[in-house]
Design an enzyme around this catalytic site. Structure first.
Site, PDB file in Angstrom:
ATOM      1  N   GLY A  11     -86.677 -37.263  55.080  1.00 31.56           N
ATOM      2  CA  GLY A  11     -87.788 -36.514  55.664  1.00 31.56           C
ATOM      3  C   GLY A  11     -87.732 -36.680  57.177  1.00 31.56           C
ATOM      4  O   GLY A  11     -86.696 -37.033  57.744  1.00 31.56           O
ATOM      5  N   TYR A  12     -88.865 -36.458  57.834  1.00 27.42           N
ATOM      6  CA  TYR A  12     -88.907 -36.605  59.299  1.00 27.42           C
ATOM      7  C   TYR A  12     -88.365 -37.960  59.730  1.00 27.42           C
ATOM      8  O   TYR A  12     -87.555 -38.069  60.638  1.00 27.42           O
ATOM      9  CB  TYR A  12     -90.347 -36.482  59.808  1.00 27.42           C
ATOM     10  CG  TYR A  12     -90.950 -35.117  59.639  1.00 27.42           C
ATOM     11  CD1 TYR A  12     -90.562 -34.077  60.467  1.00 27.42           C
ATOM     12  CD2 TYR A  12     -91.922 -34.879  58.680  1.00 27.42           C
ATOM     13  CE1 TYR A  12     -91.132 -32.819  60.340  1.00 27.42           C
ATOM     14  CE2 TYR A  12     -92.499 -33.622  58.542  1.00 27.42           C
ATOM     15  CZ  TYR A  12     -92.098 -32.593  59.370  1.00 27.42           C
ATOM     16  OH  TYR A  12     -92.659 -31.358  59.235  1.00 27.42           O
TER      17      TYR A  12
ATOM     18  N   GLU B 137    -104.922 -25.410  56.421  1.00 25.99           N
ATOM     19  CA  GLU B 137    -103.769 -24.575  56.785  1.00 25.99           C
ATOM     20  C   GLU B 137    -103.332 -23.705  55.598  1.00 25.99           C
ATOM     21  O   GLU B 137    -102.964 -22.548  55.770  1.00 25.99           O
ATOM     22  CB  GLU B 137    -102.597 -25.449  57.261  1.00 25.99           C
ATOM     23  CG  GLU B 137    -102.782 -25.984  58.674  1.00 25.99           C
ATOM     24  CD  GLU B 137    -101.463 -26.418  59.309  1.00 25.99           C
ATOM     25  OE1 GLU B 137    -100.684 -27.091  58.608  1.00 25.99           O
ATOM     26  OE2 GLU B 137    -101.212 -26.084  60.471  1.00 25.99           O
TER      27      GLU B 137
ATOM     28  N   ALA C  92     -96.284 -36.096  61.367  1.00 27.98           N
ATOM     29  CA  ALA C  92     -94.877 -35.897  61.715  1.00 27.98           C
ATOM     30  C   ALA C  92     -94.567 -36.453  63.100  1.00 27.98           C
ATOM     31  O   ALA C  92     -93.572 -37.150  63.293  1.00 27.98           O
ATOM     32  CB  ALA C  92     -94.522 -34.410  61.637  1.00 27.98           C
TER      33      ALA C  92
ATOM     34  N   LYS D 268     -98.324 -23.935  68.545  1.00 32.37           N
ATOM     35  CA  LYS D 268     -97.838 -24.335  67.230  1.00 32.37           C
ATOM     36  C   LYS D 268     -96.361 -23.950  67.075  1.00 32.37           C
ATOM     37  O   LYS D 268     -95.551 -24.743  66.576  1.00 32.37           O
ATOM     38  CB  LYS D 268     -98.679 -23.640  66.145  1.00 32.37           C
ATOM     39  CG  LYS D 268     -98.331 -24.024  64.719  1.00 32.37           C
ATOM     40  CD  LYS D 268     -98.926 -25.360  64.337  1.00 32.37           C
ATOM     41  CE  LYS D 268     -98.773 -25.672  62.866  1.00 32.37           C
ATOM     42  NZ  LYS D 268     -99.288 -27.010  62.548  1.00 32.37           N
TER      43      LYS D 268
END
Lengths: 402, 402
Positions: free
Chosen positions: B12-13, B169, B316, B376
């Site tokens: 992942g990140y 979101e 993140a 964003k």
């Protein structure tokens, strides 16, 4: 002279083509034309297998009815037919409306015939409408998407019951679709099964043996598993149980699509005509027995071919020719002229096996491969031209632009 | 000098960024780097809500790991971690393989936290992976496609549990997606409900009240139904039962997506570290308590912010900074140098509400509307640039080309 009320039920091949011919043939004084259809759109039943497989989008296969009819000449009613009352010469609609007619054209199409096989109605899909085709497409996609979570092999098993025209064309589309689905859902293509089950000993009954072999080998080489000479005994939530003599076998599959039979719309039997498999044996002028004001065409009608002594097969090209004859006979009735005997001409047929292979017989000549693929496109494009002229052909036609 | 075995769990990140830093920082003699991940691809968890809603395709949100790592420097193993045996300094994989390490980076991400609410695990979806997001998208599509056949109102009810970052979101994407779905499946948009249920009194806890109001009004004006101050008591196959004090209410819905909480990957607790909500409280140098050879980063770690006295939120941007610090500390360990205290910096946050609206706070300044939308995109594009340079940015970046 009183203006006649002409009511057309259904906007499939038969209903829409009758409407288009009548709006040209009749003057405003001669007839008021009303067309009733469940949906606001017309579609090509013969292309639904592509929508069901997901190889073509439904919007390429439907056209809004008010884009092809002359709305100044034809009154379009979006509604569902509930009952035809022939004695009162009226039709009851789901909305509660009643429509009166002087002349009625029944073109309500087909229903799947399940021959009483238990579970088929509840647990299988049929390729019968845009809504149902889209449901099949989404069901397959959703099942493939869930595969990573449940990992049951039967989620990747696609069973097609019936190896007639629709069944085999659908199998052909699935062969083309599966690699795309596997890429989209990160699935190993070797795990997917396409299974075709047919009670008869060969696929595509009625086709020349060399075409049958060609199609069979083409599909088999692409991984299709054929179970010929096997009846589906039961359809369950888990798949199908097939039988050959006393031997039974279960094939587990989350997706079962039944293409094994069609019958006429059950409304036709309900309005009192004698029917066999939901179809009325019409007179040579396409009128129902004992009722001079009702025409029945397309999949609800049985018309005998005098040359062969057998009924014409239920097919788009026969229906389209019936529609033209039906419109002319309505015109003749209004003019007090004698009605014509309708003798549709069988020009040939082409079955596609995905977008890159096809087989067929055209004017008595057998064709396969590229020739057949091109011929299939010509047939489809020609229909669009008949339906909506050059504009519709450009909008929905099948072309590859280089 | 022995070459150290460095093992990174999860791509992942945290895991992928640690890998990218290490392959630059370490010489071949210093360390052999192995990266283990369940899938062959890396994805941005913060964009999964778009894949789940169907507003963006998963392929825009994932990149093959071997396209971003230096495969000459990093040994990538596609496998699932089953157990971490800290005493033996080894990791057992699902395939049966065992990997030994000198230094371990645990970056195994989050799991949904359901707080023991009955039925949530069985009957709701969570936005946790590409596979699950795709499953949500397909489930909604399939349910909409079936609507014409079953006509149950709850088929068109989309319940989102939780009004935190992901929940809101996702609701924003649904607002944008529903009209497209309605066109695709011939459904009247006024019949579709988007329902957000949140136990707290407001949406987006932690955001400035003016941003909360802005987002709330934007979504409410677009038809979102908010049930604030309501707990989900039970999730059933038919929907959810919500409660406010003693009052209970059933909301029927075929689709329930739970975004109400996350916890650290349960593997972390199983390997013996003390955890709270599945997260290990790490030391200031990111190492696990009492184990100098294990780093824990991202959603499996709790790191305290000395300035506020509170843990950094699982996000993140914090994880990406931890990854850089983690790589530098591994390098320091190998060199016998002192380890750094890792102090991630909170630069701001932007929540999207579909593709045309957003709210956020960047370097202490509140932004909404176009500014926030652009910010964003800059954040998302900047990450792609960090991950795979200009080429990846061009391939997967969010641009509108005119």
């Amino acid at each position: 002279m009183k203006t006649a009320e002409i009511l057309i039920l259904g906007a499939g091949y038969g209903g829409i083509m009758t409407t288009l011919h009548l709006q040209k043939l009749l003057s405003i004084q001669e007839g008021r034309i009303t067309l009733v259809n469940k949906h606001r759109y017309h579609y090509q039943t013969t292309l639904l297998h592509e929508n069901a497989a997901g190889t073509a989008h439904q919007d390429n296969n439907r056209v809004n009815i008010d884009e092809v009819i002359d709305t100044k000449r034809v009154n379009f009613v979006q509604d569902e037919v509930c009952e035809i009352q022939t004695a009162e010469k009226r039709v009851l609609l789901k909305s509660g409306k009643t429509l009166l007619y002087d002349y009625l054209v029944v073109a309500l199409g087909f229903e799947p015939a399940t021959f009483g096989i238990p579970g088929l109605k509840e647990h299988s899909f049929s390729i019968r409408s845009i809504n149902e085709a889209r449901k099949i497409r989404e069901h397959i996609q959703c099942t493939f998407a869930r595969y990573h979570h449940e990992k049951r092999d039967e989620m990747l098993a696609l069973v097609v019951g019936g190896a007639g025209f629709t069944g085999i064309e659908f199998v052909g589309e699935l062969v083309e679709r599966v690699p795309v689905l596997c890429k989209e859902y990160d699935i190993d293509p070797s795990k997917v099964r396409i299974i075709n089950i047919e009670a008869g000993q060969t696929i595509l009954p009625g086709f020349a043996p060399e075409l049958v072999n060609y199609a069979y080998n083409y599909l088999k080489n692409r991984g299709v598993e054929f179970y010929l000479g096997r009846m589906i005994k039961t359809c369950t939530p888990d798949g199908v149980i097939i039988a050959q003599g006393d031997d039974e076998e279960e094939i587990k599959a989350d997706t079962v699509v039944w293409t094994g039979g069609v019958q006429g719309n059950s409304l036709v039997g309900q309005c009192g005509f004698p029917t066999a498999r939901g179809r009325v044996e019409v007179r040579k002028d396409l009128r129902a027995p004992h009722d001079d004001h009702i025409f029945v065409i397309g999949d609800c009608a049985v018309l005998y071919d005098e040359q062969t002594g057998r009924p014409y097969p239920p097919s788009a090209q026969i229906t389209i020719q019936q529609a033209e004859g039906c419109a002319e006979n309505i015109k003749a009735l209004l003019k007090g002229q004698p009605l014509k005997e309708i003798k549709p001409e069988f020009k040939g047929t082409v079955a596609s096996l995905g977008s890159e292979e096809a087989i067929g017989i055209v004017f008595g000549k057998i064709i396969v491969g590229t020739k057949a693929v091109i011929m299939k496109k010509i047939i489809d494009n020609r229909y669009l031209y008949m339906l909506g002229g050059f504009n519709l052909l450009l909008k929905k036609g099948k072309f590859k632009l280089f």
